[in-house]
Design an enzyme around this catalytic site. Structure first.
Site, PDB file in Angstrom:
ATOM      1  N   LEU A 161     -21.560   9.504   9.214  1.00 50.50           N
ATOM      2  CA  LEU A 161     -21.381  10.612  10.162  1.00 50.50           C
ATOM      3  C   LEU A 161     -21.889  10.188  11.547  1.00 50.50           C
ATOM      4  O   LEU A 161     -22.751  10.831  12.136  1.00 50.50           O
ATOM      5  CB  LEU A 161     -22.109  11.861   9.652  1.00 50.50           C
ATOM      6  CG  LEU A 161     -21.663  13.177  10.296  1.00 50.50           C
ATOM      7  CD1 LEU A 161     -20.303  13.609   9.752  1.00 50.50           C
ATOM      8  CD2 LEU A 161     -22.692  14.292  10.039  1.00 50.50           C
ATOM      9  N   ILE A 164     -17.514   8.642  15.191  1.00 51.37           N
ATOM     10  CA  ILE A 164     -16.165   8.905  14.668  1.00 51.37           C
ATOM     11  C   ILE A 164     -16.229   9.923  13.529  1.00 51.37           C
ATOM     12  O   ILE A 164     -15.474  10.901  13.503  1.00 51.37           O
ATOM     13  CB  ILE A 164     -15.494   7.588  14.211  1.00 51.37           C
ATOM     14  CG1 ILE A 164     -15.268   6.686  15.430  1.00 51.37           C
ATOM     15  CG2 ILE A 164     -14.181   7.861  13.467  1.00 51.37           C
ATOM     16  CD1 ILE A 164     -14.794   5.280  15.121  1.00 51.37           C
ATOM     17  N   SER A 183     -24.761   9.341   4.897  1.00 49.42           N
ATOM     18  CA  SER A 183     -25.069   8.460   6.019  1.00 49.42           C
ATOM     19  C   SER A 183     -26.355   7.733   5.677  1.00 49.42           C
ATOM     20  O   SER A 183     -27.042   8.105   4.715  1.00 49.42           O
ATOM     21  CB  SER A 183     -25.343   9.288   7.285  1.00 49.42           C
ATOM     22  OG  SER A 183     -24.247   9.288   8.147  1.00 49.42           O
ATOM     23  N   ARG A 184     -26.694   6.728   6.519  1.00 49.44           N
ATOM     24  CA  ARG A 184     -27.980   6.041   6.289  1.00 49.44           C
ATOM     25  C   ARG A 184     -29.116   7.060   6.264  1.00 49.44           C
ATOM     26  O   ARG A 184     -29.994   7.029   5.437  1.00 49.44           O
ATOM     27  CB  ARG A 184     -28.253   5.049   7.426  1.00 49.44           C
ATOM     28  CG  ARG A 184     -27.795   3.650   7.108  1.00 49.44           C
ATOM     29  CD  ARG A 184     -27.939   2.770   8.298  1.00 49.44           C
ATOM     30  NE  ARG A 184     -27.155   3.266   9.423  1.00 49.44           N
ATOM     31  CZ  ARG A 184     -26.709   2.529  10.432  1.00 49.44           C
ATOM     32  NH1 ARG A 184     -27.003   1.255  10.451  1.00 49.44           N
ATOM     33  NH2 ARG A 184     -26.008   3.021  11.405  1.00 49.44           N
ATOM     34  N   VAL A 239     -10.702   4.591   7.678  1.00 45.25           N
ATOM     35  CA  VAL A 239     -10.481   4.129   9.057  1.00 45.25           C
ATOM     36  C   VAL A 239     -11.659   3.240   9.493  1.00 45.25           C
ATOM     37  O   VAL A 239     -11.832   2.997  10.682  1.00 45.25           O
ATOM     38  CB  VAL A 239     -10.302   5.301  10.056  1.00 45.25           C
ATOM     39  CG1 VAL A 239      -8.987   6.010   9.845  1.00 45.25           C
ATOM     40  CG2 VAL A 239     -11.482   6.271   9.999  1.00 45.25           C
ATOM     41  N   GLY A 240     -12.464   2.812   8.504  1.00 39.83           N
ATOM     42  CA  GLY A 240     -13.625   1.974   8.824  1.00 39.83           C
ATOM     43  C   GLY A 240     -13.247   0.498   8.762  1.00 39.83           C
ATOM     44  O   GLY A 240     -12.687  -0.060   9.704  1.00 39.83           O
ATOM     45  N   ARG A 241     -13.520  -0.104   7.606  1.00 38.91           N
ATOM     46  CA  ARG A 241     -13.136  -1.495   7.356  1.00 38.91           C
ATOM     47  C   ARG A 241     -12.656  -1.600   5.904  1.00 38.91           C
ATOM     48  O   ARG A 241     -13.175  -0.894   5.022  1.00 38.91           O
ATOM     49  CB  ARG A 241     -14.327  -2.438   7.533  1.00 38.91           C
ATOM     50  CG  ARG A 241     -14.694  -2.708   8.968  1.00 38.91           C
ATOM     51  CD  ARG A 241     -13.655  -3.573   9.690  1.00 38.91           C
ATOM     52  NE  ARG A 241     -14.036  -3.856  11.059  1.00 38.91           N
ATOM     53  CZ  ARG A 241     -13.716  -3.101  12.120  1.00 38.91           C
ATOM     54  NH1 ARG A 241     -12.997  -2.005  11.965  1.00 38.91           N
ATOM     55  NH2 ARG A 241     -14.100  -3.452  13.327  1.00 38.91           N
ATOM     56  N   GLU A 270      -7.134  -8.502   6.078  1.00 35.83           N
ATOM     57  CA  GLU A 270      -6.068  -8.327   7.078  1.00 35.83           C
ATOM     58  C   GLU A 270      -5.666  -9.694   7.644  1.00 35.83           C
ATOM     59  O   GLU A 270      -6.534 -10.555   7.809  1.00 35.83           O
ATOM     60  CB  GLU A 270      -6.573  -7.421   8.211  1.00 35.83           C
ATOM     61  CG  GLU A 270      -6.755  -6.011   7.731  1.00 35.83           C
ATOM     62  CD  GLU A 270      -7.420  -5.096   8.767  1.00 35.83           C
ATOM     63  OE1 GLU A 270      -7.578  -5.518   9.929  1.00 35.83           O
ATOM     64  OE2 GLU A 270      -7.776  -3.983   8.396  1.00 35.83           O
ATOM     65  N   HIS A 288      -4.071  -1.224  10.862  1.00 37.47           N
ATOM     66  CA  HIS A 288      -5.316  -1.259  11.655  1.00 37.47           C
ATOM     67  C   HIS A 288      -4.995  -0.837  13.097  1.00 37.47           C
ATOM     68  O   HIS A 288      -5.281  -1.564  14.053  1.00 37.47           O
ATOM     69  CB  HIS A 288      -5.949  -2.659  11.626  1.00 37.47           C
ATOM     70  CG  HIS A 288      -7.418  -2.632  11.980  1.00 37.47           C
ATOM     71  ND1 HIS A 288      -8.333  -3.517  11.457  1.00 37.47           N
ATOM     72  CD2 HIS A 288      -8.122  -1.816  12.806  1.00 37.47           C
ATOM     73  CE1 HIS A 288      -9.535  -3.264  11.959  1.00 37.47           C
ATOM     74  NE2 HIS A 288      -9.428  -2.227  12.781  1.00 37.47           N
ATOM     75  N   ALA A 290      -5.544   2.479  14.320  1.00 38.41           N
ATOM     76  CA  ALA A 290      -6.045   3.828  14.571  1.00 38.41           C
ATOM     77  C   ALA A 290      -6.421   4.047  16.036  1.00 38.41           C
ATOM     78  O   ALA A 290      -6.518   5.172  16.486  1.00 38.41           O
ATOM     79  CB  ALA A 290      -7.235   4.127  13.677  1.00 38.41           C
TER      80      ALA A 290
HETATM   81  O1  LIG Z   1     -11.373  -1.651  14.236  1.00 38.34           O
HETATM   82  C1  LIG Z   1     -11.577  -1.249  15.314  1.00 38.34           C
HETATM   83  C2  LIG Z   1     -12.872  -1.085  15.866  1.00 38.34           C
HETATM   84  O2  LIG Z   1     -13.874  -1.504  15.268  1.00 38.34           O
HETATM   85  O3  LIG Z   1     -12.940  -0.524  16.963  1.00 38.34           O
END
Ligand SMILES: O=CC(=O)O
Length: 323
Positions: A161, A164, A183-184, A239-241, A270, A288, A290
């Site tokens: 959180l 983004i 979250s952490r 949408v992270g990794r 990727e 990738h 976004a």
């Molecule tokens: O992947 C995109 C970013 O980390 O901004």
């Protein structure tokens, strides 16, 4: 003339820098290491650049800036990445050498949050699948099956959180979703339910949205146990990794219907996307991309330009916290 410009080693697809390059071609000599198949030192030789004259790297997550790269450039003083994440950069080596690492700040936040919501809506309402169906819709074909339930009232578990994740939460609250998070640390300024354990978050969620950075602690934070806890009606949006999810297990869970669907902007290796996903209608894929609007790029270019200007004129840098 151009040979007198300071070299800027570009590590990442040229399309990502073309705007910045067009605005700054009078300031730097751009060295496109991404498009060259040669090892770095050989590439520099072909450009008649001595490794010790490279003081700056401009990169993005598609090409790693490894310890070997950093060690081969004795005068490197700054690595600027056109990304929020910095997992593609060997940060420890940079720290050891006192090399500045500059990431983006909030330039991509709104777009990434928008795309996270778009992916969720697409998977939930089967928009892309419906699009494929509609293009071949004929009189004898049955209607596509209904999408199940409303989005309003769904319990959305956000993993990470930060900036983004917070924007994703804000947007989904407007859809009457119930927000919870892992979250952490617990965030005292929000009233969403906090789960310190991801399996518990998944068991209490209909949707998981991954917005956290990739670190040693978060690699495979969504593993098979988490996916099974989310269950067969659950949707995952990433949408992270890519490596936040155990991708092989994700593919299996999607194929076996152990989760309902996934909206994926990122992948573990990727640009390789697991081929098994191509045949699945419960998956929406995005390359990738976004944060791929011109607005984002213009803001990012400004940030990159300011950082490099400051570095080359020995002024203080605007450094965003490394996530
Ligand atoms: O992947 C995109 C970013 O980390 O901004």
């Amino acid at each position: 003339m151009t040979s007198e410009l300071p070299p800027l080693l570009v590590m990442g697809p040229p399309a990502l820098y073309s705007l910045f390059q067009s605005q700054n071609s009078n300031k730097y000599r751009f060295l496109d290491a991404f498009s060259s198949n040669l090892p770095l030192l050989q590439f520099l030789q072909t450009q008649q650049i001595h490794p010790s004259s490279v003081r700056a790297i401009l990169c993005n997550p598609l090409q790693p800036v490894t310890a070997d790269v950093i060690r081969s450039l004795p005068s490197l003083g700054i690595v600027v990445t056109v990304s929020v994440g910095s997992d593609h950069i060997d940060i420890l080596e940079c720290l050891r050498r006192c090399i500045h690492v500059v990431t983006l700040g909030t330039q991509f936040t709104a777009d990434v949050a928008d795309i996270a919501v778009a992916l969720l809506i697409d998977v939930h309402f089967k928009i892309s699948a419906g699009d494929r169906f509609a293009r071949n819709w004929g009189p004898c074909k049955p209607l596509a099956s209904p999408s199940g339930s409303k989005l309003g009232g769904k319990r959305v578990g956000i993993i990470g959180l930060g900036r983004i994740g917070g924007e994703v939460a804000k947007r989904l609250e407007a859809f009457d979703c119930i927000i919870m998070y892992h979250s952490r640390n617990k965030n005292p300024s929000v009233s969403y339910t906090f789960y310190s354990n991801v399996v518990d978050l998944a068991s209490n969620s209909d949707v998981l949205v991954l917005c956290c950075p990739l670190t040693e602690q978060t690699k495979y934070i969504v593993n098979k146990e988490v996916m099974l806890a989310l269950g067969k009606d659950g949707i995952i949006v990433n949408v992270g990794r890519g490596a936040l999810i155990d991708e092989k297990e994700l593919v299996q869970c999607l194929m076996k219907g152990e989760i309902r669907g996934a909206g994926l902007d990122v992948f573990e290796n990727e640009p390789n996307v697991p081929e098994e996903l191509f045949a699945l209608d419960n998956v929406v894929l995005s390359p990738h991309a976004a944060a791929y609007t011109l607005d984002c790029f213009m803001d990012a270019c400004e940030h990159v330009a300011k950082s490099l200007d400051a570095f080359f004129s020995s002024k203080p840098l605007i450094i965003s916290p490394i996530t």
